[in-house]
Design an enzyme around this catalytic site. Sequence first.
Site, PDB file in Angstrom:
ATOM      1  CE1 TYR A   1      -5.186   4.293   8.528  1.00 53.38           C
ATOM      2  CE2 TYR A   1      -5.744   4.322  10.866  1.00 53.38           C
ATOM      3  CZ  TYR A   1      -5.017   3.801   9.814  1.00 53.38           C
ATOM      4  OH  TYR A   1      -4.109   2.791  10.044  1.00 53.38           O
TER       5      TYR A   1
ATOM      6  CE1 TYR B   1      -1.199   4.218   9.366  1.00 58.32           C
ATOM      7  CE2 TYR B   1       0.018   3.053   7.650  1.00 58.32           C
ATOM      8  CZ  TYR B   1      -1.089   3.169   8.469  1.00 58.32           C
ATOM      9  OH  TYR B   1      -2.089   2.224   8.399  1.00 58.32           O
TER      10      TYR B   1
ATOM     11  CE  LYS C   1       4.492   3.608  13.431  1.00 56.40           C
ATOM     12  NZ  LYS C   1       4.173   3.018  12.129  1.00 56.40           N
TER      13      LYS C   1
ATOM     14  N   PRO D   1      -4.350   1.073  18.727  1.00 51.09           N
ATOM     15  CG  PRO D   1      -6.199  -0.245  18.184  1.00 51.09           C
ATOM     16  CD  PRO D   1      -5.557   0.478  19.313  1.00 51.09           C
TER      17      PRO D   1
ATOM     18  CG  HIS E   1      -2.163  -0.807   1.034  1.00 48.21           C
ATOM     19  ND1 HIS E   1      -3.334  -0.568   1.684  1.00 48.21           N
ATOM     20  CD2 HIS E   1      -2.394  -1.872   0.226  1.00 48.21           C
ATOM     21  CE1 HIS E   1      -4.245  -1.457   1.310  1.00 48.21           C
ATOM     22  NE2 HIS E   1      -3.697  -2.277   0.429  1.00 48.21           N
TER      23      HIS E   1
HETATM   24  P1  RFL Z   1       1.179 -11.064  21.832  1.00 51.83           P
HETATM   25  O1  RFL Z   1       0.789 -11.154  20.388  1.00 51.83           O
HETATM   26  O2  RFL Z   1       0.166 -10.641  22.812  1.00 51.83           O
HETATM   27  O3  RFL Z   1       1.764 -12.483  22.218  1.00 51.83           O
HETATM   28  C1  RFL Z   1       2.041 -12.841  23.554  1.00 51.83           C
HETATM   29  C2  RFL Z   1       1.975 -14.340  23.644  1.00 51.83           C
HETATM   30  O4  RFL Z   1       2.356 -14.744  24.953  1.00 51.83           O
HETATM   31  C3  RFL Z   1       1.467 -15.743  25.407  1.00 51.83           C
HETATM   32  N1  RFL Z   1       1.516 -15.759  26.881  1.00 51.83           N
HETATM   33  C4  RFL Z   1       2.170 -16.684  27.599  1.00 51.83           C
HETATM   34  N2  RFL Z   1       2.878 -17.767  27.238  1.00 51.83           N
HETATM   35  C5  RFL Z   1       3.414 -18.545  28.217  1.00 51.83           C
HETATM   36  N3  RFL Z   1       3.266 -18.266  29.546  1.00 51.83           N
HETATM   37  C6  RFL Z   1       2.563 -17.185  29.967  1.00 51.83           C
HETATM   38  N4  RFL Z   1       2.441 -16.913  31.246  1.00 51.83           N
HETATM   39  C7  RFL Z   1       1.985 -16.335  28.963  1.00 51.83           C
HETATM   40  N5  RFL Z   1       1.241 -15.201  29.014  1.00 51.83           N
HETATM   41  C8  RFL Z   1       0.972 -14.873  27.743  1.00 51.83           C
HETATM   42  C9  RFL Z   1       0.135 -15.346  24.808  1.00 51.83           C
HETATM   43  O5  RFL Z   1      -0.770 -16.448  24.731  1.00 51.83           O
HETATM   44  C10 RFL Z   1       0.577 -14.868  23.435  1.00 51.83           C
HETATM   45  O6  RFL Z   1       0.595 -15.910  22.477  1.00 51.83           O
HETATM   46  O7  RFL Z   1       2.436 -10.073  22.022  1.00 51.83           O
HETATM   47  P2  RFL Z   1       3.662  -9.721  21.041  1.00 51.83           P
HETATM   48  O8  RFL Z   1       4.297 -10.956  20.482  1.00 51.83           O
HETATM   49  O9  RFL Z   1       4.457  -8.735  21.787  1.00 51.83           O
HETATM   50  O10 RFL Z   1       2.974  -9.011  19.787  1.00 51.83           O
HETATM   51  C11 RFL Z   1       2.329  -7.774  19.908  1.00 51.83           C
HETATM   52  C12 RFL Z   1       1.186  -7.662  18.891  1.00 51.83           C
HETATM   53  O11 RFL Z   1       0.360  -8.775  19.011  1.00 51.83           O
HETATM   54  C13 RFL Z   1       0.367  -6.376  19.102  1.00 51.83           C
HETATM   55  O12 RFL Z   1       1.213  -5.303  19.421  1.00 51.83           O
HETATM   56  C14 RFL Z   1      -0.428  -6.005  17.843  1.00 51.83           C
HETATM   57  O13 RFL Z   1      -1.411  -6.949  17.573  1.00 51.83           O
HETATM   58  C15 RFL Z   1      -1.077  -4.632  18.016  1.00 51.83           C
HETATM   59  N6  RFL Z   1      -1.950  -4.276  16.897  1.00 51.83           N
HETATM   60  C16 RFL Z   1      -1.414  -3.803  15.707  1.00 51.83           C
HETATM   61  N7  RFL Z   1      -0.080  -3.711  15.544  1.00 51.83           N
HETATM   62  C17 RFL Z   1       0.438  -3.302  14.350  1.00 51.83           C
HETATM   63  O14 RFL Z   1       1.672  -3.210  14.232  1.00 51.83           O
HETATM   64  N8  RFL Z   1      -0.336  -2.994  13.265  1.00 51.83           N
HETATM   65  C18 RFL Z   1      -1.691  -3.056  13.341  1.00 51.83           C
HETATM   66  O15 RFL Z   1      -2.364  -2.824  12.331  1.00 51.83           O
HETATM   67  C19 RFL Z   1      -2.285  -3.450  14.599  1.00 51.83           C
HETATM   68  N9  RFL Z   1      -3.616  -3.555  14.740  1.00 51.83           N
HETATM   69  C20 RFL Z   1      -3.341  -4.411  17.012  1.00 51.83           C
HETATM   70  C21 RFL Z   1      -4.151  -4.030  15.906  1.00 51.83           C
HETATM   71  C22 RFL Z   1      -3.925  -4.921  18.148  1.00 51.83           C
HETATM   72  C23 RFL Z   1      -5.285  -5.042  18.221  1.00 51.83           C
HETATM   73  N10 RFL Z   1      -5.815  -5.574  19.404  1.00 51.83           N
HETATM   74  C24 RFL Z   1      -6.653  -6.699  19.417  1.00 51.83           C
HETATM   75  C25 RFL Z   1      -5.238  -5.171  20.658  1.00 51.83           C
HETATM   76  C26 RFL Z   1      -5.513  -4.138  15.957  1.00 51.83           C
HETATM   77  C27 RFL Z   1      -6.101  -4.616  17.123  1.00 51.83           C
HETATM   78  C28 RFL Z   1      -7.604  -4.669  17.144  1.00 51.83           C
HETATM   79  C1  PHB Z   2      -6.109  -3.835  10.779  1.00 46.67           C
HETATM   80  O1  PHB Z   2      -6.202  -4.090   9.560  1.00 46.67           O
HETATM   81  O2  PHB Z   2      -6.428  -4.661  11.648  1.00 46.67           O
HETATM   82  C2  PHB Z   2      -5.626  -2.505  11.207  1.00 46.67           C
HETATM   83  C3  PHB Z   2      -5.126  -1.621  10.268  1.00 46.67           C
HETATM   84  C4  PHB Z   2      -4.689  -0.362  10.660  1.00 46.67           C
HETATM   85  C5  PHB Z   2      -4.750  -0.003  11.994  1.00 46.67           C
HETATM   86  C6  PHB Z   2      -5.218  -0.901  12.941  1.00 46.67           C
HETATM   87  C7  PHB Z   2      -5.662  -2.156  12.550  1.00 46.67           C
HETATM   88  O3  PHB Z   2      -4.335   1.238  12.365  1.00 46.67           O
END
Ligand code: RFL
Ligand code: PHB
Length: 391
Positions: free
Chosen positions: A201, A385, A297, A293, A72
């Site tokens: 957005y 971004y 990032k 989110p 993109h």
């Molecule tokens: P995770 O993915 O939470 O993984 C942590 C893992 O640790 C496990 N765990 C354990 N394992 C063993 N013993 C324990 N005691 C444990 N406690 C926990 C868990 O089961 C899990 O598997 O953390 P990690 O690896 O640091 O990754 C971070 C990302 O997942 C997170 O920052 C992103 O998803 C945030 N996020 C986004 N980030 C982006 O860069 N671009 C995006 O577009 C974006 N969109 C989002 C998002 C997060 C969202 N939510 C649901 C918060 C959109 C949403 C809606």
């Molecule tokens: C997504 O596709 O889940 C998404 C994209 C952009 C954002 C957050 C989530 O800023």
Amino acid sequence: MRTTVGIIGAGPAGLLLARLLHNAGIGSVVLESRDRAYVEQRQRAGILEQGTVDVLRAAGAGERMDREGLRHDGIELRFARERHRVDFPALTGGSSVTVYAQTEVCKDLIALQLKEGGPLLFDAEALAVEDADSEHPRVRFRHEGREDVLECDYVVGCDGFWGVARKAVPAGLSRVFERTYPFGWLGVLADVPPSHDELVYARHDRGFALLSMRSPTVSRLYLQVPEGTDAGSWRDEDIWDELDRRLETDDDWRLERGPVTAKSVTPMRSFVHEPMRHGRLFLAGDAAHIVPPTGAKGLNLAVGDVVTFARALVHLRATGSAERLDAYSETCLRRVWQAERFSYDMTTLLHRAPDAPPFEDRIQLARLRRIAASRAAETDLAEAYTGFPFE
Ligand code: RFL
Ligand code: PHB
């Protein structure tokens, strides 16, 4: 059980770290509390910065991403029924982002780890990190109903916001910087081609909306909702109606509807734990910091942390110098705080707080119009971004 690097958590941070260490000939064991299907299906991020794409590719985990990921070159900002496109390559000297879901990144890394890497144990819950400030830190964990101990040279807590690793830093040495927001995101997946070829957005008096995607046939959409909203209380037609209102434009753009296949609410939080290291325990990803989110990032920050750790450990092995490992926390935090700032700016730019005075509405519109009118303001957004370089 004994290993060089004990990794807690098989999210993107833990899985990528295991891969980077494997490629450098350094042993690790990954402990993950959930089962494989759960980890592979958890709906989350969708946007990969160029630096993240480069790291995955160099780690040998980019084959499917290169085939199926969508490049993109911009996003659209929508406000007051107007549309403004931000052209990333033109503003940044060539940078872009890639739409490739976190679920797919995790599937690719899990498959590689199980085929080529060290042990990756599912249903293995870390209970505590012990002796973090000694030469021999340990992770106590429970696997298949039995308690066991993983003896390590280093422990990396990649266990997300709710994990146990952070608790091993003594309270007197921890500082937490935090902000919560009085709203969350209702996210849906829908079997319908995205109604726009780039992310949209939208700032609206009724609240924020985001149009994103998972593939050419699957849309990912979000609505700002009050804090504590139950996803089940939203009927599918009501979600589409609300998206229609908030994404409305003055031209003939239309939102296509389709069957909703998943629905959930996520809270919004900014959080940083300092320092990100205590002795031989290192925190990475959501275990150390959370961003709302809106700036896309979170996953990209997690990648930056584990790359920094892996490079520092390789440097120690190659030169005998622990200098980079000792600088881990400061190095990561510089990047983390830039992402915190940007995510906070994007969130306050586009969301409507429930008690926002009319003054705030006007300021938001003025900020958006400034971005649309000034190349300098727009460049600032585009640079943040598409991502700051890893140090
Ligand atoms: P995770 O993915 O939470 O993984 C942590 C893992 O640790 C496990 N765990 C354990 N394992 C063993 N013993 C324990 N005691 C444990 N406690 C926990 C868990 O089961 C899990 O598997 O953390 P990690 O690896 O640091 O990754 C971070 C990302 O997942 C997170 O920052 C992103 O998803 C945030 N996020 C986004 N980030 C982006 O860069 N671009 C995006 O577009 C974006 N969109 C989002 C998002 C997060 C969202 N939510 C649901 C918060 C959109 C949403 C809606
Ligand atoms: C997504 O596709 O889940 C998404 C994209 C952009 C954002 C957050 C989530 O800023």
